[in-house]
Every structure is written in C-alpha cells, then in structure tokens.
Design an enzyme around this catalytic site. Structure first.
Site, PDB file in Angstrom:
ATOM      1  N   ASP A   1      -1.610   0.231  -0.428  1.00 57.47           N
ATOM      2  CA  ASP A   1      -2.932   0.145   0.157  1.00 57.47           C
ATOM      3  C   ASP A   1      -4.016   0.143  -0.950  1.00 57.47           C
ATOM      4  O   ASP A   1      -5.181  -0.068  -0.573  1.00 57.47           O
ATOM      5  CB  ASP A   1      -3.323   1.090   1.200  1.00 57.47           C
ATOM      6  CG  ASP A   1      -2.479   1.182   2.485  1.00 57.47           C
ATOM      7  OD1 ASP A   1      -2.491   0.073   3.072  1.00 57.47           O
ATOM      8  OD2 ASP A   1      -1.752   2.091   2.840  1.00 57.47           O
TER       9      ASP A   1
ATOM     10  N   HIS B   1       3.233   8.686  -1.417  1.00 53.65           N
ATOM     11  CA  HIS B   1       4.051   8.083  -0.492  1.00 53.65           C
ATOM     12  C   HIS B   1       5.181   9.145  -0.229  1.00 53.65           C
ATOM     13  O   HIS B   1       5.661   9.645  -0.903  1.00 53.65           O
ATOM     14  CB  HIS B   1       4.648   6.758  -0.827  1.00 53.65           C
ATOM     15  CG  HIS B   1       5.059   5.870   0.280  1.00 53.65           C
ATOM     16  ND1 HIS B   1       6.405   5.979   0.776  1.00 53.65           N
ATOM     17  CD2 HIS B   1       4.382   4.926   0.796  1.00 53.65           C
ATOM     18  CE1 HIS B   1       6.562   5.194   1.594  1.00 53.65           C
ATOM     19  NE2 HIS B   1       5.305   4.536   1.886  1.00 53.65           N
TER      20      HIS B   1
END
Ligand code: CMC
Length: 442
Positions: free
Chosen positions: A377, A319
């Site tokens: 996700d 991320h």
C-alpha cells in the site's frame, strides 16, 4: 511433498508431535503435515476430543485455517508465489487475465485457453440494467467502498441462476461474473460520485484498459486508452490479485463455509478489506503523506509512530507475514517512476516524500528491530493518484483486483472434501453462572 502442475495434492503426515499436560502428565500425539514450501502444520483437530482443551491464538498468528494450493508467502525472505510462479515474474511477463486464469484453474493457460477465458470474462462485464437504479439510491457523497459492499452484496438478487453453490457450472458462472463485473461496478461507483453518466464496457478493450475507460471517459468526448497507463493498471491488478489467508480472504472463506452464495461472500470480503489495517491502508498512506507535507516533518511523525501512547502508525509500513521488503512494494516503487514520467509529472513531491520517509524509516532502530518494511500500500496510492483516481477509489481498486483471489479461494474451499462450517471457539472469561435478579431487586 511435491505436486504436479498447479493442482494440489492432499497433505501427508510427516511425523507426530507429542503434547504433554504438565498438570496431569497426560500426553497426546498430534500429526504434523508437510507443506510444499514453508512451515509444516500441527494437525490439532482431535485436540478437544483428546484433552478437553481448545487452542488460543488471537489474530491467528500461528493458526493455519485451511489447506490451499493457491499462494505461498515466505515473509522472512520477501517471497510471494502464485501457484509456484513468483510475483516479480508474473508482474513483468504476464497480464492480469493470465494471472486470473492461473489462480482460478491452477496453471497458466495456453493460447486457446487464454483467448476463451478473456472472451468469457469480457462478455460478462455488463451489469443488469436494473442495477443502474440501485446505484441511484445512494447519496452522491457516499464512500465508493460503501457502495461496493452494497452493490456487490445485491448481485445475488440480480443473478439468481448462479447462486447454487453445489452446482459446479453455477459456481463457475458466478466466478466469471464477479471477476468481469467488478471493474464495471467500481467505475460506476466513481461515476456516480462525480455526477457523470455511467460508461458501458467496451468489448474491444482489455480488462485494465476497459476499466480506465469506464472510469475516465465521458460520452461527449473520445477517449483513447494510454497503453502505458493500462499496463501500469494491469500490473497493479496483478500485484493485488491474491495474498494467502489475509483478513478479507479469511472473511470470504468463513462466510462461504456456511454455504452462503458467492456474491454475498465477496461483499463480506470487501467489508473486511476496507479497514485501514488492511486494504484501506492505501488511502491512509496518501492522507498521511499529505499530512506530513514536507520532509522536514518526517522526524516528528516517526517519533509519533514509535510512541506507544500515540495511536498513529506509519501507514504502508509493516506486515503480519513480511518481515522483509514486500516484493509487491518493490515492483510498485519502480512503476511509480514509470507512470509519473509517462504522465509528464516533473514535480513529484509526494513520491519524493515517500522515498525519503522510506529511507529514514528503514534506517531507524525501531523499524529495523521490528522488521517494519514498506508494504504494497505504500506506493500504490501515489500511482493511482497520478492516474487521476481520487483517494476514496484506492481501496476499491484493491477490491477489483483481489476479487479473483477471493473467488479462487472460495472455489477451492467449496471443492475441498474436508469443508466444514468455520466455527472458532474461545477462552471464556465472563461471569460464572449466576441467578437472574428481577428488575425491582437490582
Ligand atoms: N508503524 C509503527 N509501528 C508499527 C507499525 C507501523 N506501521 N506496524 C507495526 N508496528 C509495531 C507495533 O506497534 C508492534 O510493536 P510492539 O511489538 O512494540 O507492540 C510491532 O510493530 C508489531 O506490530 P503488530 O501490530 O503486532 O503486527 P501485526 O502483524 O498485528 O500488524 C499490520 C500488521 C499491517 C496491521 C501493522 O503493521 C500496521 O498497522 N501497519 C500499518 C497499516 C498498513 O500499512 N496496512 C497494510 C498491510 S499490507 C496490505 C494489506 O494487508 O491490505
């Protein structure tokens, strides 16, 4: 700088930093503004005027594009707050309508405020009947995200009475319409793809339950919403509701900064979300897990993920902001177990494979060194698949949830007195000025 309740207070100047050009010796003082939480920002708005230079920051890794009172992320600690409330507490104790109210208005609603908000959203959930014909123009095998981009963009052609961004009431109606109609449009995109009739919303149901019914009910049979699945869906919506100035939110803001209507801006956000580096990752994770197939194959895929000459990346890992476990992934990991248990799924090869992959990756020197952890996700697709959603709907669900974040950020921007059209500059590295050469001389 403190602030009362959920409302923002304008940033105050804390001190200044001095930037010195070592070539000319010229210095410029730049104000530093303090944040409520997290890093301060250097205000460079006068930089070009003072020095004739721009800043250069591809990917905006060090650039704050706006002032916002909505969401705070501490990426090192794995903290996510909406209007000051932690995502764990919201996921555990709140519901999506309450979180939506919190994001839009700045504070949690009291009982009456919540009831009115839920009522107003519920009564905006139907879409214009003419939109049914609009859907029918798409191929049946169209990706539902393609349908979402088209249909949401087209909302401005159906709802002319809420496109004046300078009218506060119209802004509010557009916001309610977007939040309310997204599940209906998403379910319609699904129904269209499987050749089943569209199911109208039911005002008796809550937001998540209504969405499940519009997606999975058929007119020939009764459909009862499973409260455990509705709660899991509601939690997924909460976890995806907003996430600071990510790519799709920045896209919505940039589109909106020119004065474009909110429906068009949200359609732009959906387009940005679709990419596999962003919201499209949930679909990509499932594809990857299916491709890996068995835990014995994990080392081979990890090797590929680490190979700079191979474009393969471990989807659902890494991320831009989190250099720690994404707090949303932690909640979803728990939810995955609950949902699979509720559905009586005994054999859970994908979940087991995901957990094994996570375990091996988290111990791997490459992933440890680069601080690559599972993101939101990684587990969401497993839950959604177990609920019966096809992979192509995963990112659509993300878009349904993120709409409230996009709308809240868009409203915040429009209502900010410093609003200016977003217009980045560049480092030009093309040819210097040259003379046009006529075709017969080239
Ligand atoms: N697998 C293997 N290596 C990775 C991965 C990964 N998933 N993610 C980052 N890296 C490496 C990358 O190669 C780079 O290495 P080096 O420094 O040697 O060049 C380093 O880690 C830093 O990565 P980056 O690409 O510079 O970082 P970024 O902040 O630009 O990208 C990201 C963040 C999310 C796009 C990236 O981690 C990624 O592509 N992850 C996979 C896709 C994904 O799961 N996306 C969902 C993001 S969370 C939800 C959302 O935003 O919608």
């Amino acid at each position: 700088m403190g602030k009362a309740g959920g409302t923002a207070k304008k940033a105050e100047t804390e001190h200044t930093v001095t930037l010195t050009d070592n070539a000319t010796g010229k210095s410029v003082d730049l104000p530093v503004h303090a944040a409520t939480e997290g890093p301060s920002v250097i205000d460079i708005r006068t930089l070009y005027k003072e020095t004739g230079m721009f800043t250069y920051d591809p990917g905006f890794t060090s650039t704050g594009s706006c002032e916002s009172a909505l969401t705070f992320i501490d990426g090192d600690e794995g903290v996510l707050l909406h209007r000051g409330y932690s995502i764990e507490e919201l996921a555990e104790q709140s519901d999506f309508m309450e979180v939506s109210y919190l994001l839009v208005f700045g504070d949690l609603p009291n009982k009456e405020e919540k009831a009115k908000f839920v009522h107003d959203i519920t009564y905006h959930s139907m879409v214009h009947e003419q939109m049914l014909n609009f859907f029918r123009g798409f191929r049946r095998d169209a990706h539902p995200m393609a349908i979402m981009v088209g249909v949401v963009g087209a909302l401005s052609s159906f709802y002319h009475d809420s496109t004046d961004i300078n009218d506060e009431r119209q802004r509010m109606i557009a916001s309610y319409r977007m939040i309310a109609k997204m599940p209906t449009i998403a379910a319609m995109a699904y129904k269209y793809s499987v050749g089943q009739p569209f199911i109208y919303p039911s005002n008796e149901l809550d937001y998540a339950g209504n969405f499940l019914r519009m997606t999975f009910a058929v007119p020939a049979e009764d459909y009862e919403v499973n409260p455990i699945l509705a709660r899991a869906m509601d939690r997924i919506l909460i976890l995806h509701a907003d996430h600071e100035q990510n790519a799709s939110t920045s896209t919505v803001r940039l589109a909106g900064s020119s004065g474009a209507n909110p429906f068009a801006c949200i359609a732009a956000g959906i387009a940005s979300l679709w990419g596999p580096a962003h919201g499209g990752a949930n679909e990509a994770v499932l594809n990857m897990l299916e491709e890996i197939g068995h835990k014995d194959n994990i080392p081979e895929y990890l090797k590929r993920a680490k190979d700079k000459d191979d474009p393969f990346r471990l989807m659902g890992f890494g991320h831009r902001v989190y250099k720690n476990y994404d707090p949303r992934a932690a909640v979803l990991r728990e939810s995955a177990h609950e949902v699979l248990e509720e559905l009586g799924v005994k054999d859970t090869p994908l979940l087991e494979l995901a957990m094994e992959l996570e375990k091996i990756a988290l111990e791997d020197a490459y992933f440890v060194e680069k601080k690559l952890f599972p993101n939101v996700d990684f587990y969401s697709g497993i839950i959604l698949q177990a609920m019966g959603f096809p992979k192509s709907m995963f990112t659509v669900l993300f878009a349904v949830a993120r709409t409230v974040g996009w709308i809240s950020q868009w409203k915040e921007m429009i209502e900010d007195p410093v609003l200016k059209i977003g217009r980045p500059r560049q480092l030009y590295t093309g040819p210097e000025r040259r003379k046009y050469v006529p075709l017969d001389k080239r």
